[in-house]
Design an enzyme around this catalytic site. Structure first.
Site, short mmCIF file in Angstrom:
data_model
loop_
_atom_site.label_atom_id
_atom_site.label_comp_id
_atom_site.label_asym_id
_atom_site.label_seq_id
_atom_site.Cartn_x
_atom_site.Cartn_y
_atom_site.Cartn_z
N ALA A 65 -8.19 -2.05 66.64
CA ALA A 65 -9.20 -3.09 66.77
C ALA A 65 -8.85 -4.21 65.78
CB ALA A 65 -10.59 -2.54 66.48
N GLY A 109 -8.17 1.65 67.74
CA GLY A 109 -8.78 1.30 69.01
C GLY A 109 -7.81 1.36 70.18
N GLU A 112 -7.70 4.94 71.16
CA GLU A 112 -8.98 5.25 71.79
C GLU A 112 -9.07 4.67 73.19
OE1 GLU A 112 -12.01 5.47 68.04
OE2 GLU A 112 -10.91 3.60 68.30
N GLU A 132 -7.91 4.67 60.77
CA GLU A 132 -9.05 3.92 60.25
C GLU A 132 -9.43 4.33 58.84
OE1 GLU A 132 -9.71 3.95 64.78
OE2 GLU A 132 -8.89 5.29 63.26
#
Length: 258
Positions: A65, A109, A112, A132
């Site tokens: 992300a 992300g 994911e 993360e």
């Protein structure tokens, strides 16, 4: 709709969505996620689309992300915006099969997003990770939940707590990806798989997707009942008659999604 962060192309009966933020290694920001969800919803509604492929670049599927997007947010911002929930829910509502074609980095992300697809085909250069923890936060798009279901508690804990990356060979060995192919053949192999899916009855492939997803949401007993009831229901379709008759007559089935 004109997109700025993705490229969308209809190839035969497959909608190919390419993440396209090369300067940021396809990091997922609000615009990209919004455009991706719009493209997925359009593909779901498009009668010509029978399968969807999401991919990135040779260097990165998506490197996470967008940190710059998130770095200034407070708890109140993240909580009241319900950050990532709308995108996650939208992707989960897509009923047509989705394949992730992963080359290079699929981190945070990106990992994911790949796991939100129905299965992953990756190149031998792929690297998966949930780093993360190095930023003082946790995954927020399923990196603790889906990863644990795919690879087991021990590996999920290892990756989430240490932030280490998993290479393609390990990813296939532990069930995160369905197959590994040479980098130069990634899109050829993925589009061939999508084409094979597109040949099938869309009613049946949609039902199979629902059945497999149900296995993660309920007990074995309830999952088996759900599977059996949908199996029974498929006998009400013309495609079931065509498929079985084609097998008996030793010819290719011509499904009509009826």
């Amino acid at each position: 709709m004109a997109y700025e962060t993705i490229v969308v192309e209809l190839v035969d009966h497959t909608t190919l969505i390419k993440l396209n933020r090369p300067d940021a290694l396809n990091a997922l920001n609000e615009q990209l996620l919004s455009e991706l969800c719009d493209a997925l919803q359009a593909a779901q509604k498009n009668s010509k689309t029978r399968c969807i492929v999401i991919t990135g670049s040779e260097k990165a599927f998506a490197a996470g992300a967008d940190i710059k997007m998130m770095s200034t947010k407070s708890f109140v911002d993240a909580y009241m915006e319900d950050m990532f929930t709308e995108a996650s829910d939208t992707i989960a509502r897509i009923r047509k099969p989705i394949i992730a074609a992963v080359s290079g980095y699929a981190l945070g992300g990106g990992c994911e997003l790949a796991m939100m697809c129905d299965f992953i085909i990756c190149s031998d250069t792929a690297k998966f990770g949930q780093p993360e923890i190095n930023l003082g936060v946790s995954p927020g798009l399923g990196g603790t939940q889906r990863l644990a279901r795919f690879v087991g508690k021990s590996k999920a804990m290892d990756m989430n707590l240490t932030g280490r990356f998993m290479d393609a060979e390990e990813a296939e060995r532990c069930g995160l990806v369905s197959r590994v192919v040479p980098s130069k053949k990634l899109m050829t192999e993925t589009m061939a798989a999508a084409s094979k899916i597109a040949e099938k009855s869309l009613i049946t492939s949609t039902a199979v997707k629902e059945m497999v997803h149900r296995s993660f949401e309920t007990t074995l007993k309830e999952g088996l009942l759900f599977e059996r009831r949908l199996f029974h229901a498929l006998f009400a379709t013309e495609d079931q008659k065509e498929g079985m008759n084609a097998f008996i007559e030793k010819r290719e089935a011509q499904f009509r999604d009826k």
